[in-house]
Design an enzyme around this catalytic site. Sequence first.
Site: not given
Length: 720
Positions: A569, A655, A690
């Site tokens: 991320s 995501d 995610h």
Amino acid sequence: MSEPASLPQPPVAKKVPTERRHHGDVFVDDYEWLRDKENPEVIAHLQAENAYTEAVTAHQQQLREAIFNEIKERTEETDLSVPARKRGWWYFTRTAEGQQYPIHCRVAARDTGDATADWTPPVVEPGKPFAGEQVLLDGNAEAEGHPFFSIGGMAVTEDGNLLAYAADYAGDERFVLRFKDLATGELRPDTIEGVFYGVAFSPDGTRAYYTVVDETWRPHQIKSHTLGTDPAADTVLFQEDDPGMWTGFDLSPDRTELLISVGNSEYSETHTLDLTDAAARPRLLLSREARILHGMDPVILPGGRAYLVTHNREAVNNMVSLVRTEEFAKPLAAQEWTTVVAHREDVKVEGTAVTSTHVVVSVRKDTTERVQVLPLAGLGTPEQAEPVEPVFGEELYTCALANAEFDSPLVRLTYTSYLVPPRVYDYALADGALTLRKETPVKGGYDPSDYVAERDWATASDGTGIPVSIVRRRGVMADGTNPALVYGYGSYEISMDPGFSIARLSLLDRGVVFVVAHVRGGGELGRRWYDDGKKLAKKNSFTDFIAVTEHIVATGWADPKRVAAMGGSAGGLLMGAVLNLAPQLYAAVVAQVPFVDALTSILDPDLPLSALEWEEWGNPIQDPEVYSYMKSYSPYDNVVAAPYPKVAAVTSFNDTRVLYVEPAKWVQRLREMTTGSAPIVMKIEMDAGHGGASGRYEAWKDRAWDYAFVLDALGAADRV
């Protein structure tokens, strides 16, 4: 283990030049067309990327299977959590061998008048039913027929008769809220689509509260649903229209009040809603105009209701103040705030939790999270007691509050370290006695004395000391020959705290030195550590990571040719930036759901969460200095002609936080510009979000894939 003699050719996306114009600067983006996820050509390209990745990494399959099996063999697959009491029930989860998801259960509690006995959890055995046990929700049954499943919130009414749960079946973190009658096991007809995390009931169980996101996936509304009515008629209790503010709520410890919080990383606002009055509307307590970053917990004291406010008002690392309810009606300058926990430069106050008799304060000291406890009696007076902190025997550990029931004589703590599997303790508020309820079992004869975790310090380019955590097998020495994996994040004031990982043992047992670089932008050393790694100081995160890498090589912990890096991320942005700055330092980089096209994303306020990111990175739309600074480090914008190492970009099609298009564009640019021959691959989960694929076995497969990629690149496939 070696790669195939001849690698297949990677997919080459067509170029469709698109101009991005801001502040007189023009950036030509050849791959922006990949953003259209409805385009069959895009889908075909992503499928070709997966096929290429599969072919390039096919020789790692045996290693992946070995790591997966090691994780599986060390995990107690049929297990359960320690029961936690709420009102008249003990709640817990079971896992069963061969099943992907937990089963949520409960059994009735007893009230004998002996508080210690009544709050001692029953002994429930893994794999064996408990007398009177009731299944609330079986995640495996819920997931059946769906490619993805996760829970975004659960709540039970005060009378214990109704369950609310929010489920995601796609991975896009948009949940369906359902209600189950626990007496009959039947679902109520009320179904609410498109809700966000979290759900709470009113004390009488007639109303449920939930959050809704806007088109940019920003939670902006708090709604009330009356059971048995059409959700289309649900009441909007609160709406936040500022695109840079995030909205959420918490239930007060006594469950009579909803605390609605609005904020970003720099300031916040709190409203209160009386849940005992169906006609009540939110009432402002502390406005954003004060520019105070804060959180609140209501407490009941002699003289009435008050609030414990954890805040940064003239306290960069936060302090805790006691504020009587009536004070909030006055102008801020006239309000009386009584200090409960004073500000300290070496301790960051993270927040509080409250029972009917005590306050639990979460703090960060010497980089680690721990808890402190003090009684409500005398709070905010000269008679206030000194806080007590449970003491543990390790230097690097994490102790966190798991649960503080309002009417309980105990609070539940979790403890873990790099070497100790998660433990559950009950802490007696009366005398501070710690009772170990469970240590997560590790099968296969795990012995923590076989491993070592220690703290080191690297020196940044500006002279700042950077904490480094080094985890290894005891026999591994600093002789300059070891493979090493450096992990980092460094954003949003999120700390990379010590924690145990069964999967990580597969690295350590192959001689890998596992290194955590606690770079600026995280929260390990307090608020200033975070401020020194955000906005116009963001590059400190990247140069810190490079300094840590150079440090472990210089001190002999790593062979300079056998170092890999990993981050996800915002940690994926870290990976991309480090690759551009120092590609020669790494044999391989794994970037998980990587935020590598940061400037493009934040320049578009209509994209998910972009406006909220301005408090982290700055606003490049309005500020040319921010635009220029971000453009100077955003990984996609700064790919250079260099011999890039092996790179794996791991992402998910659904995501919502970091769109798949970012790594899809990035790998095209890396392949186009690299002067080396190392493969650059993208692995995309087509049915995930995610956090990757859902289900524990799928998560193990994902971790095995990542670790096999690293181990293969480091020449460390064999156990030592």
